[in-house]
Design an enzyme around this catalytic site. Structure first.
Site, PDB file in Angstrom:
ATOM      1  N   GLY A  72       8.240   4.213   0.905  1.00  0.00           N
ATOM      2  CA  GLY A  72       8.876   5.419   1.254  1.00  0.00           C
ATOM      3  C   GLY A  72      10.352   5.268   1.081  1.00  0.00           C
ATOM      4  CB  ALA A  73      13.149   7.711   2.028  1.00  0.00           C
ATOM      5  CB  SER A  74      12.106   4.511   6.291  1.00  0.00           C
ATOM      6  OG  SER A  74      10.633   4.826   6.395  1.00  0.00           O
ATOM      7  CB  ILE A 118      -1.027   0.212   1.163  1.00  0.00           C
ATOM      8  CG1 ILE A 118      -0.143  -0.053   2.513  1.00  0.00           C
ATOM      9  CG2 ILE A 118      -2.101  -1.031   1.229  1.00  0.00           C
ATOM     10  CD1 ILE A 118      -1.128   0.335   3.700  1.00  0.00           C
ATOM     11  N   GLY A 119       2.175   1.056   0.149  1.00  0.00           N
ATOM     12  CA  GLY A 119       2.900   2.300   0.038  1.00  0.00           C
ATOM     13  C   GLY A 119       4.354   1.995   0.065  1.00  0.00           C
ATOM     14  CB  THR A 154       7.959  -1.624   1.121  1.00  0.00           C
ATOM     15  OG1 THR A 154       9.033  -1.535   0.344  1.00  0.00           O
ATOM     16  CG2 THR A 154       6.857  -1.988   0.311  1.00  0.00           C
ATOM     17  CB  VAL A 155       3.614   0.514   4.451  1.00  0.00           C
ATOM     18  CG1 VAL A 155       2.447   0.064   5.294  1.00  0.00           C
ATOM     19  CG2 VAL A 155       4.647   1.252   4.908  1.00  0.00           C
ATOM     20  CG  ASP A 162       4.277  16.372  13.963  1.00  0.00           C
ATOM     21  OD1 ASP A 162       3.934  17.867  13.683  1.00  0.00           O
ATOM     22  OD2 ASP A 162       4.768  15.637  13.110  1.00  0.00           O
TER      23      ASP A 162
END
Length: 559
Positions: free
Chosen positions: A292-294, A289-290, A296-297, A402
């Site tokens: 990213g730099a860090s 589903i995603g 995979t999801v 945050d």
């Protein structure tokens, strides 16, 4: 006839927002030089040995090791003396400030500050009205200490990678037996590692919002700053000898060196945290589903329970700050709550770390606030759930730092959960206030912008800004230049609503309690849970039509 009846029985669709918003490599010809060349390091040592004869090489090496190493200066700062001429409305050299530091020449406003100020849209009148606030935001923006570490455990839509870090490792009695301590590293090894890190440092990444509402300035920022002078009883630096104290990861060269862990030590620590076994035998139906730099999801199903989970797979060799992953896992593991996206499990699979978290299919609150219009009952329901999460965190000495709609995830049943602990800070009674510039600018509390020591109530301010998001679709000052936005946060007090007359008196009072400039008068999470506004809260299931409508609107806009 039956079709007509069906249409009459259907509830009206939720209201939608109309405007979803290199060095010189040439060698020198030394033979042509009339002067002798500078001696090399080895020649220097040989000459010193001839001047100070010792026993032999081994003896000299032993003596060299016994000599105390004098490190490079650390935590130093260049103090700039700037005054303000009320007549001309210009920043000038501060002669008095220069006299307070003998040997310092008056400098006036640095050139880079002047350039920032010219493009900031902060008017001359505003500069004249509050020059100190202008200097505060200029100092923040010009800081060279800003870092861009991954929030490794981020599981929000699109696997956003934002600028953040775990500021302190967990130090409660529950985790005192396994603090992620880092042994000292030799100076030579550390300098080499630091050079490699600098060369491989990725460019800053903007934290995402939905494409149609994204501002280039809506990003999370971290600035490590020197703590202001405050009474010792209020802020006491954590002792390095006290294993139970929170050791802050301050972004200085010396402290980065002290926090170094070798890859083997990190793996050993991770082995003590993760579960043993093959996650592929526990989970099935993996769906990406995603990316990213860090890492995979994926989503997956727990074979035993049927629960849908999110699994983040990270190649450890590609993570620049591996020790921060350990800290983030430990913070999440020790802070489980129904209103927090909970850590479930983790595994080491070859060179990869797999982290299993709760999965919420409804997406982030940002989609709902930018695509639909929420009523006060729905806003009250979200605020109540967030306050329950904050009350839990604050009672466990954790500041999230945050809070914003991007970091609130929704279930399709309307459940509301707080996520993204990449900024969270653990505090102890000795370290009851913090002074790190961290968070996302438009949601920042004034005491953070003006670089003062702060406590858990920074989260309450951010919650108030998020409540305005739910009313207006975006936080105050989102369309302002970021420097001017920070100035307005620091000086304006409670931000003005576009149409305050449309809100009930009890809602306006709730916002005022959240957005109180005086920190002592600002409500705590526990106090605000008793506020009359929350009695207006609708059932969480009332959020489901908004979630569905937002998904439809986003799908239609992408066609």
């Amino acid at each position: 006839m039956s079709d007509g009846l069906d249409n009459e029985e259907k509830p009206p669709a939720p209201p939608l927002r109309m405007n979803s918003n290199n060095r010189d490599s040439s060698a020198l010809n030394h033979s042509s030089k009339p002067l002798p060349m500078a001696p090399e390091e080895k020649n220097k040592k040989a000459r010193l040995r001839s001047i100070f004869p010792g026993g032999g090489d081994k003896t000299n090496k032993k003596k060299e090791k016994e000599r105390p190493e004098i490190s490079l200066p650390s935590d130093f700062e260049h103090t700039i003396h700037v005054g303000f001429d009320a007549v001309t409305g210009e920043f000038t050299p501060d002669l008095y400030g220069s006299q307070m530091c003998p040997g310092k020449l008056p400098e006036g406003i640095p050139e880079q500050w002047a350039r920032l100020l010219q493009t900031s849209n902060i008017t001359k009148l505003e500069q004249k009205k509050n020059p100190q606030a202008v200097l505060d935001v200029l100092k923040f923006y010009d800081s060279k200490e800003t870092v861009n570490n991954q929030k490794y455990m981020s599981f929000t839509s699109g696997d956003k990678s934002a600028h953040g870090y775990i500021a302190a490792h967990p130090s409660s009695t529950k985790t005192a037996s396994e603090p992620p301590l880092a042994p000292p590293v030799s100076e030579e090894e550390d300098e080499e590692e630091e050079e490699e890190e600098d060369e491989n440092e990725p460019p800053p990444v903007i934290a995402p919002r939905p494409e149609h509402t994204k501002s280039i300035y809506t990003r999370s920022v971290v600035e490590s700053i020197a703590s202001p002078a405050v009474p010792n009883k209020e802020v006491t630096p954590p002792s390095a000898e006290n294993a139970n104290s929170s050791t802050l990861y301050r972004n200085t060269d010396r402290q980065r060196k002290k926090s170094k862990m070798t890859d083997e030590e990190i793996l050993e620590k991770l082995r003590s945290i993760v579960s043993v076994g093959d996650p592929k035998k526990k989970y099935t139906r993996f769906e990406k589903i995603g990316q990213g730099a860090s890492g995979t999801v994926y989503t997956a199903l727990d074979i035993a329970t049927g629960q849908e989970v999110a699994i983040k797979q990270m190649n450890l060799q590609q993570q620049p700050k591996k020790e921060l992953i350990i800290n983030e896992i430990l913070v999440m593991r020790e802070n489980k709550n129904p209103n927090i996206v909970n850590y479930l499990d983790s595994y080491l699979v070859g060179d990869e770390l797999w982290v299993v978290m709760e999965y919420l299919a409804g997406g982030s609150l940002t989609d709902v606030v930018t695509e639909t219009c929420m009523d006060e009952g729905q806003i009250a329901a979200v605020c109540r759930e967030c306050l329950q999460a904050l009350d839990f965190l604050h009672s466990n000495q954790v500041i999230h730092r945050d809070i914003k709609s991007d970091n609130i995830l929704l279930g399709m049943d309307g459940s509301v959960k707080l996520t993204d602990f990449g900024f969270c800070a653990q505090i102890t009674p000795e370290q009851s206030k913090r002074s790190t510039m961290v968070g996302t600018p438009y949601w920042m509390a004034p005491e953070v912008v003006t670089r003062k020591a702060y406590g858990p109530k920074v989260d309450i301010w951010s919650l108030g800004i998020m409540a305005i998001e739910m009313v207006e679709g975006e936080p105050p000052y989102l369309n302002e230049n970021p420097l001017r936005a920070l100035y307005l946060i620091a000086t304006n007090g409670t931000p003005e609503l576009q149409n305050p007359e449309r809100l009930s008196a009890v809602f306006r009072d709730f916002l005022n309690r959240c957005l109180e400039m005086d920190v002592d008068r600002r409500g705590s999470a526990k106090e605000l849970l008793q506020h009359p506004f929350l009695k207006l809260a609708k059932p969480l299931s009332s959020l489901t039509p908004l979630i569905i409508a937002a998904k439809e609107a986003i799908k239609n806009s992408s066609r």
